[in-house]
Design a protein around this motif. Structure first.
Motif, PDB file in Angstrom:
ATOM      1  N   GLU A 177       0.833  -1.193   0.000  1.00  0.00           N
ATOM      2  CA  GLU A 177       0.000   0.000   0.000  1.00  0.00           C
ATOM      3  C   GLU A 177       0.873   1.249   0.000  1.00  0.00           C
ATOM      4  O   GLU A 177       2.032   1.216   0.423  1.00  0.00           O
ATOM      5  CB  GLU A 177      -0.906   0.030   1.244  1.00  0.00           C
ATOM      6  N   TYR A 178       0.287   2.351  -0.466  1.00  0.00           N
ATOM      7  CA  TYR A 178       0.910   3.666  -0.383  1.00  0.00           C
ATOM      8  C   TYR A 178       0.124   4.506   0.622  1.00  0.00           C
ATOM      9  O   TYR A 178      -1.113   4.503   0.604  1.00  0.00           O
ATOM     10  CB  TYR A 178       0.871   4.387  -1.732  1.00  0.00           C
ATOM     11  N   TRP A 179       0.844   5.230   1.475  1.00  0.00           N
ATOM     12  CA  TRP A 179       0.231   6.187   2.395  1.00  0.00           C
ATOM     13  C   TRP A 179       1.010   7.496   2.282  1.00  0.00           C
ATOM     14  O   TRP A 179       2.172   7.576   2.681  1.00  0.00           O
ATOM     15  CB  TRP A 179       0.267   5.680   3.836  1.00  0.00           C
ATOM     16  N   PHE A 180       0.358   8.524   1.713  1.00  0.00           N
ATOM     17  CA  PHE A 180       1.039   9.787   1.458  1.00  0.00           C
ATOM     18  C   PHE A 180       0.369  10.940   2.193  1.00  0.00           C
ATOM     19  O   PHE A 180      -0.871  11.033   2.236  1.00  0.00           O
ATOM     20  CB  PHE A 180       1.034  10.106  -0.043  1.00  0.00           C
ATOM     21  N   LEU A 181       1.172  11.830   2.728  1.00  0.00           N
ATOM     22  CA  LEU A 181       0.700  13.085   3.301  1.00  0.00           C
ATOM     23  C   LEU A 181       0.673  14.128   2.185  1.00  0.00           C
ATOM     24  O   LEU A 181       1.707  14.447   1.600  1.00  0.00           O
ATOM     25  CB  LEU A 181       1.636  13.530   4.429  1.00  0.00           C
ATOM     26  N   LYS A 182      -0.512  14.633   1.885  1.00  0.00           N
ATOM     27  CA  LYS A 182      -0.666  15.545   0.753  1.00  0.00           C
ATOM     28  C   LYS A 182      -1.379  16.829   1.192  1.00  0.00           C
ATOM     29  O   LYS A 182      -2.017  16.884   2.249  1.00  0.00           O
ATOM     30  CB  LYS A 182      -1.475  14.883  -0.362  1.00  0.00           C
ATOM     31  N   GLY A 183      -1.291  17.833   0.327  1.00  0.00           N
ATOM     32  CA  GLY A 183      -1.901  19.124   0.601  1.00  0.00           C
ATOM     33  C   GLY A 183      -3.253  19.287  -0.062  1.00  0.00           C
ATOM     34  O   GLY A 183      -3.903  18.327  -0.462  1.00  0.00           O
ATOM     35  N   ARG A 184      -3.653  20.529  -0.231  1.00  0.00           N
ATOM     36  CA  ARG A 184      -5.005  20.839  -0.689  1.00  0.00           C
ATOM     37  C   ARG A 184      -5.249  20.417  -2.138  1.00  0.00           C
ATOM     38  O   ARG A 184      -6.405  20.301  -2.566  1.00  0.00           O
ATOM     39  CB  ARG A 184      -5.266  22.337  -0.528  1.00  0.00           C
ATOM     40  N   SER A 185      -4.202  20.178  -2.913  1.00  0.00           N
ATOM     41  CA  SER A 185      -4.367  19.817  -4.324  1.00  0.00           C
ATOM     42  C   SER A 185      -4.490  18.311  -4.542  1.00  0.00           C
ATOM     43  O   SER A 185      -4.412  17.850  -5.673  1.00  0.00           O
ATOM     44  CB  SER A 185      -3.177  20.340  -5.141  1.00  0.00           C
ATOM     45  N   VAL A 186      -4.713  17.552  -3.482  1.00  0.00           N
ATOM     46  CA  VAL A 186      -4.693  16.098  -3.609  1.00  0.00           C
ATOM     47  C   VAL A 186      -5.755  15.582  -4.571  1.00  0.00           C
ATOM     48  O   VAL A 186      -5.503  14.634  -5.329  1.00  0.00           O
ATOM     49  CB  VAL A 186      -4.839  15.428  -2.222  1.00  0.00           C
ATOM     50  N   GLN A 187      -6.952  16.190  -4.587  1.00  0.00           N
ATOM     51  CA  GLN A 187      -7.999  15.701  -5.483  1.00  0.00           C
ATOM     52  C   GLN A 187      -7.611  15.919  -6.944  1.00  0.00           C
ATOM     53  O   GLN A 187      -7.847  15.053  -7.795  1.00  0.00           O
ATOM     54  CB  GLN A 187      -9.323  16.389  -5.170  1.00  0.00           C
ATOM     55  N   GLU A 188      -7.004  17.057  -7.237  1.00  0.00           N
ATOM     56  CA  GLU A 188      -6.524  17.316  -8.594  1.00  0.00           C
ATOM     57  C   GLU A 188      -5.428  16.318  -8.966  1.00  0.00           C
ATOM     58  O   GLU A 188      -5.405  15.804 -10.095  1.00  0.00           O
ATOM     59  CB  GLU A 188      -5.989  18.748  -8.700  1.00  0.00           C
ATOM     60  N   GLU A 189      -4.530  16.052  -8.019  1.00  0.00           N
ATOM     61  CA  GLU A 189      -3.466  15.085  -8.277  1.00  0.00           C
ATOM     62  C   GLU A 189      -4.028  13.696  -8.534  1.00  0.00           C
ATOM     63  O   GLU A 189      -3.559  12.967  -9.416  1.00  0.00           O
ATOM     64  CB  GLU A 189      -2.494  15.037  -7.091  1.00  0.00           C
ATOM     65  N   GLN A 211      -6.307  21.899   5.750  1.00  0.00           N
ATOM     66  CA  GLN A 211      -6.112  21.929   4.306  1.00  0.00           C
ATOM     67  C   GLN A 211      -5.408  20.675   3.781  1.00  0.00           C
ATOM     68  O   GLN A 211      -5.246  20.524   2.568  1.00  0.00           O
ATOM     69  CB  GLN A 211      -5.273  23.163   3.930  1.00  0.00           C
ATOM     70  N   ALA A 212      -5.003  19.787   4.678  1.00  0.00           N
ATOM     71  CA  ALA A 212      -4.190  18.639   4.284  1.00  0.00           C
ATOM     72  C   ALA A 212      -4.988  17.341   4.347  1.00  0.00           C
ATOM     73  O   ALA A 212      -6.028  17.260   4.994  1.00  0.00           O
ATOM     74  CB  ALA A 212      -2.954  18.540   5.171  1.00  0.00           C
ATOM     75  N   ILE A 213      -4.457  16.333   3.661  1.00  0.00           N
ATOM     76  CA  ILE A 213      -5.113  15.035   3.545  1.00  0.00           C
ATOM     77  C   ILE A 213      -4.067  13.929   3.660  1.00  0.00           C
ATOM     78  O   ILE A 213      -2.931  14.067   3.178  1.00  0.00           O
ATOM     79  CB  ILE A 213      -5.837  14.901   2.189  1.00  0.00           C
ATOM     80  N   LEU A 214      -4.456  12.827   4.279  1.00  0.00           N
ATOM     81  CA  LEU A 214      -3.672  11.601   4.246  1.00  0.00           C
ATOM     82  C   LEU A 214      -4.384  10.657   3.289  1.00  0.00           C
ATOM     83  O   LEU A 214      -5.575  10.379   3.457  1.00  0.00           O
ATOM     84  CB  LEU A 214      -3.584  10.979   5.638  1.00  0.00           C
ATOM     85  N   ILE A 215      -3.673  10.182   2.274  1.00  0.00           N
ATOM     86  CA  ILE A 215      -4.304   9.341   1.263  1.00  0.00           C
ATOM     87  C   ILE A 215      -3.717   7.931   1.303  1.00  0.00           C
ATOM     88  O   ILE A 215      -2.500   7.748   1.384  1.00  0.00           O
ATOM     89  CB  ILE A 215      -4.162   9.950  -0.163  1.00  0.00           C
ATOM     90  N   GLN A 216      -4.599   6.963   1.288  1.00  0.00           N
ATOM     91  CA  GLN A 216      -4.228   5.552   1.218  1.00  0.00           C
ATOM     92  C   GLN A 216      -4.522   5.061  -0.201  1.00  0.00           C
ATOM     93  O   GLN A 216      -5.625   5.277  -0.723  1.00  0.00           O
ATOM     94  CB  GLN A 216      -5.046   4.725   2.216  1.00  0.00           C
ATOM     95  N   ILE A 217      -3.542   4.414  -0.828  1.00  0.00           N
ATOM     96  CA  ILE A 217      -3.716   3.874  -2.174  1.00  0.00           C
ATOM     97  C   ILE A 217      -3.389   2.390  -2.150  1.00  0.00           C
ATOM     98  O   ILE A 217      -2.330   1.968  -1.680  1.00  0.00           O
ATOM     99  CB  ILE A 217      -2.824   4.597  -3.202  1.00  0.00           C
TER     100      ILE A 217
END
Length: 224
Positions: A177-189, A211-217
């Protein structure tokens, strides 16, 4: 645990940590020593933004440590079934050790940190040596590092999602799995990433920044 004197942080959000993180005395002492070393080295090389030096415990430690709780609650990899096994980690572009070295301080499992800057590697090695955490430094560019399998790949403020998946591809197993700390542009990314990758993604609100998000992929594969 080291020759540097450390003091109790006055910015650690104790109630949040108590409710959502297992902060043992050993983990707390490791983080205190990490903070002291970080401030010492910051005077010589630019490891973190100067405006965050007085907010290390929230801006850097808690921001990184939230991954421990979220992986524990939302990943089948942690702990390893009923055996209590812990996943292996790869932190891409470790920098000053966020999030990878904080994960090691929480004893989240063996952590590999990839960093191309020799001075930052020297800093990371000293923190590892004095805290005794289970972490390995790879002084290399990510593209040049020989592949080895890991369970979880993580990064913070390194590159867009599609590039991060490309970096991590050679280290993945079908269960990784990937776990990334991302900013406000995460949905665009994520939208852009899905043009070239097929992924299963879940977003979690950051504990430290609205404004930040943690995303699991999960199940990442190249489209087509």
């Amino acid at each position: 645990m080291g020759s540097l004197s450390v003091r109790s942080p006055d910015l650690w959000p104790a109630s949040l940590a108590k409710e959502r993180l297992d902060v043992s005395r050993e983990t707390y002492e490791r983080l205190c020593l990490y903070e002291a070393l970080l401030k010492k080295w910051q005077a010589k090389i630019n490891l973190i933004g100067p405006v965050t030096v007085d907010h290390i415990w929230t801006r850097h430690f808690l921001d990184s440590a939230q991954i421990v709780a979220q992986v524990r609650d939302h990943s089948s990899l942690y702990p390893g079934a009923e055996k209590g096994e812990k996943p292996s980690w790869l932190d891409l572009g470790a920098g000053a050790g966020f999030p990878g070295l904080v994960l090691a301080c929480f004893d989240a499992g063996p952590v590999h940190l990839v960093e191309s800057d020799q001075r930052k590697c020297s800093f990371l090695r000293q923190v590892i040596r004095e805290t005794g955490v289970n972490a390995t430094i790879h002084h290399s560019r990510i593209e040049q590092l020989a592949p080895f399998p890991v369970d979880i790949i993580t990064a913070r403020a390194l590159a867009p999602l599609d590039q991060l998946l490309a970096y991590g591809e050679k280290f993945c197993t079908p269960q990784s799995e990937y776990w990334f700390l991302k900013g406000r542009s995460v949905q665009e990314e994520l939208t852009r990433c899905q043009q070239s990758w097929t992924v299963e993604a879940e977003l979690f609100e950051s504990w430290t920044d609205p404004q930040a998000i943690l995303i699991q992929i999960r199940a990442a594969s190249r489209a087509g």
